[in-house]
Design a protein around this motif. Structure first.
Motif, mmCIF file in Angstrom:
data_model
loop_
_atom_site.group_PDB
_atom_site.id
_atom_site.type_symbol
_atom_site.label_atom_id
_atom_site.label_comp_id
_atom_site.label_asym_id
_atom_site.label_seq_id
_atom_site.Cartn_x
_atom_site.Cartn_y
_atom_site.Cartn_z
ATOM 1 N N GLY A 203 4.661 -0.185 11.536
ATOM 2 C CA GLY A 203 3.595 -0.538 10.601
ATOM 3 C C GLY A 203 2.470 -1.223 11.354
ATOM 4 O O GLY A 203 2.612 -1.604 12.520
ATOM 5 N N PHE A 204 1.339 -1.408 10.684
ATOM 6 C CA PHE A 204 0.149 -1.982 11.319
ATOM 7 C C PHE A 204 0.033 -3.484 11.057
ATOM 8 O O PHE A 204 -0.496 -4.218 11.883
ATOM 9 C CB PHE A 204 -1.097 -1.275 10.772
ATOM 10 C CG PHE A 204 -2.394 -1.732 11.395
ATOM 11 C CD1 PHE A 204 -2.772 -1.290 12.650
ATOM 12 C CD2 PHE A 204 -3.243 -2.603 10.711
ATOM 13 C CE1 PHE A 204 -3.979 -1.708 13.225
ATOM 14 C CE2 PHE A 204 -4.439 -3.023 11.264
ATOM 15 C CZ PHE A 204 -4.808 -2.573 12.524
ATOM 16 N N TYR A 205 0.552 -3.942 9.947
ATOM 17 C CA TYR A 205 0.357 -5.337 9.561
ATOM 18 C C TYR A 205 1.578 -6.189 9.927
ATOM 19 O O TYR A 205 1.666 -6.715 11.042
ATOM 20 C CB TYR A 205 -0.016 -5.423 8.077
ATOM 21 C CG TYR A 205 -1.399 -4.862 7.819
ATOM 22 C CD1 TYR A 205 -2.540 -5.603 8.113
ATOM 23 C CD2 TYR A 205 -1.569 -3.566 7.326
ATOM 24 C CE1 TYR A 205 -3.811 -5.075 7.920
ATOM 25 C CE2 TYR A 205 -2.841 -3.042 7.125
ATOM 26 C CZ TYR A 205 -3.957 -3.799 7.421
ATOM 27 O OH TYR A 205 -5.206 -3.281 7.232
ATOM 28 N N GLY A 206 2.525 -6.369 9.041
ATOM 29 C CA GLY A 206 3.664 -7.232 9.331
ATOM 30 C C GLY A 206 4.413 -6.903 10.610
ATOM 31 O O GLY A 206 4.708 -7.803 11.406
ATOM 32 N N PRO A 207 4.736 -5.628 10.867
ATOM 33 C CA PRO A 207 5.467 -5.312 12.094
ATOM 34 C C PRO A 207 4.712 -5.678 13.372
ATOM 35 O O PRO A 207 5.334 -5.867 14.416
ATOM 36 C CB PRO A 207 5.678 -3.799 11.997
ATOM 37 C CG PRO A 207 5.722 -3.534 10.530
ATOM 38 C CD PRO A 207 4.680 -4.469 9.955
ATOM 39 N N ILE A 212 -1.114 -11.006 6.026
ATOM 40 C CA ILE A 212 -2.229 -10.929 5.074
ATOM 41 C C ILE A 212 -1.867 -11.692 3.799
ATOM 42 O O ILE A 212 -2.375 -12.766 3.533
ATOM 43 C CB ILE A 212 -2.589 -9.461 4.770
ATOM 44 C CG1 ILE A 212 -2.915 -8.715 6.084
ATOM 45 C CG2 ILE A 212 -3.798 -9.385 3.826
ATOM 46 C CD1 ILE A 212 -4.046 -9.327 6.894
ATOM 47 N N ARG A 213 -0.922 -11.203 3.009
ATOM 48 C CA ARG A 213 -0.478 -11.962 1.846
ATOM 49 C C ARG A 213 1.030 -12.220 1.854
ATOM 50 O O ARG A 213 1.486 -13.172 1.251
ATOM 51 C CB ARG A 213 -0.879 -11.243 0.550
ATOM 52 C CG ARG A 213 -2.397 -11.204 0.312
ATOM 53 C CD ARG A 213 -2.746 -10.679 -1.073
ATOM 54 N NE ARG A 213 -2.251 -11.548 -2.132
ATOM 55 C CZ ARG A 213 -1.347 -11.199 -3.036
ATOM 56 N NH1 ARG A 213 -0.804 -9.988 -2.998
ATOM 57 N NH2 ARG A 213 -0.963 -12.050 -3.966
ATOM 58 N N ILE A 214 1.784 -11.357 2.543
ATOM 59 C CA ILE A 214 3.242 -11.520 2.570
ATOM 60 C C ILE A 214 3.632 -12.335 3.804
ATOM 61 O O ILE A 214 3.254 -11.987 4.924
ATOM 62 C CB ILE A 214 3.947 -10.150 2.613
ATOM 63 C CG1 ILE A 214 3.476 -9.270 1.456
ATOM 64 C CG2 ILE A 214 5.469 -10.334 2.570
ATOM 65 C CD1 ILE A 214 3.976 -7.838 1.538
ATOM 66 N N PRO A 215 4.380 -13.413 3.648
ATOM 67 C CA PRO A 215 4.819 -14.196 4.813
ATOM 68 C C PRO A 215 5.665 -13.341 5.753
ATOM 69 O O PRO A 215 6.397 -12.446 5.330
ATOM 70 C CB PRO A 215 5.657 -15.321 4.190
ATOM 71 C CG PRO A 215 5.182 -15.415 2.777
ATOM 72 C CD PRO A 215 4.812 -14.022 2.376
ATOM 73 N N LEU A 216 5.565 -13.620 7.055
ATOM 74 C CA LEU A 216 6.303 -12.871 8.056
ATOM 75 C C LEU A 216 7.731 -13.394 8.194
ATOM 76 O O LEU A 216 7.985 -14.598 8.068
ATOM 77 C CB LEU A 216 5.595 -12.967 9.410
ATOM 78 C CG LEU A 216 4.163 -12.419 9.459
ATOM 79 C CD1 LEU A 216 3.553 -12.685 10.825
ATOM 80 C CD2 LEU A 216 4.138 -10.934 9.129
#
Length: 290
Positions: A203-207, A212-216
């Motif tokens: 993925g581009f965001y969390g991974p 952005i909005r979801i905590p890691l």
């Protein structure tokens, strides 16, 4: 080995299912890109175009450049798409589609992926060209194939898992580490590129450690990755396809390497979305050396 119609799917015209290619449409030197529009950009650099087709995100142009027959294929984004593209490219080269059986002689392809990436070291600022000597897949794709351990760097995998604190974590796909073809990597990279280890993410965001909005799950993941070192090599960049390109190619008996231009540096926190000229320069380099 006879391949069932449900396993090796062909279209009504006999072309391979997703790519819509016939064997004669495919060169043995292949450039992979993510963006279907980038196929047109590379096509404009060829001396002539003999064939073109597009289905979904899979856009192919075959032509010649300075006497070399080359196919340019877009894959879309992600290692899952690479599984489709590499399997079907290999089938076109090494399976008799009419008989649904392996050809008696294996054909080896040279495969170069040209892409963009995020730099992870001070030595990889925006605009840097990076050659992925080793790619680490966080996507888990190669774990579904027999022979994965024979082609992967198992000591690197174990060292990275320990460094990241992933030992015993059943919620994360087991990473795989795969080397690019050494001769092809040296030829394509020349003296213009930084060499290092690339992490391919699912993925581009969390991974990739973007919140952005979801905590890691692990807010310190990027710091751990940046500090990792193996035999003098650091992890230089994040992207989303190189591990699958290298891994599937190695399992299928092809030679592959990924080269990217950095469009964001995660250490400096800056980015440049106006990177077309650097991609164009990288394309010229690859066309010259492939």
């Amino acid at each position: 080995m006879k391949y069932k119609p449900s396993e090796l799917i062909l279209n009504e015209d006999g072309s391979i299912f997703h790519l819509h290619l016939h064997p004669e449409n495919l060169a043995r030197k292949i450039i992979l890109v993510g963006d279907p529009e980038r196929v047109n950009l590379i096509g404009s650099c060829l001396d002539n175009i003999e064939f073109e087709t597009q289905n979904r995100e899979f856009h192919t142009i075959t032509g010649t450049c300075k006497g070399k027959r080359i196919s340019v294929v877009s894959t879309g984004i992600g290692c899952d798409n690479i599984d489709i593209v590499l399997t079907e490219l290999d089938a076109l080269a090494n399976i008799d589609l009419r008989l649904r059986d392996d050809k008696p002689v294996h054909e080896t392809m040279d495969i170069v992926r040209i892409g963009t990436c995020g730099g992870l070291q001070p030595s990889t600022p925006v605009g840097t060209f990076i050659c992925s000597d080793i790619s680490i897949g966080f996507d888990g794709l190669l774990n579904f194939y027999q022979g994965r351990n024979a082609v992967c760097n198992l000591p690197l995998e174990r060292q990275l898992i320990s460094h990241l604190g992933w030992t015993g974590n059943i919620g994360i796909p087991y990473p795989y580490a795969i080397h690019a073809d050494q001769e092809l990597a040296e030829r394509i990279s020349g003296s213009d590129m930084v060499h290092g280890i690339t992490v391919s993410c699912g993925g581009f965001y969390g991974p990739q450690g973007r919140q952005i909005r979801i905590p890691l799950a692990d807010p310190n993941q990027n710091e751990k990755i940046i500090s990792f070192e193996y035999n003098g090599l650091n992890i230089t960049n994040y992207e989303m396809e190189s591990s699958a390109v290298a891994g599937m190619s190695r399992l299928l008996g092809h030679r592959a390497v990924t080269v990217c231009t950095v469009i964001a540096n995660r250490v400096a926190g800056n980015t440049n979305t106006n990177y077309k000229h650097r991609i164009e320069e990288l394309i010229r380099i690859v066309l010259e050396r492939i």
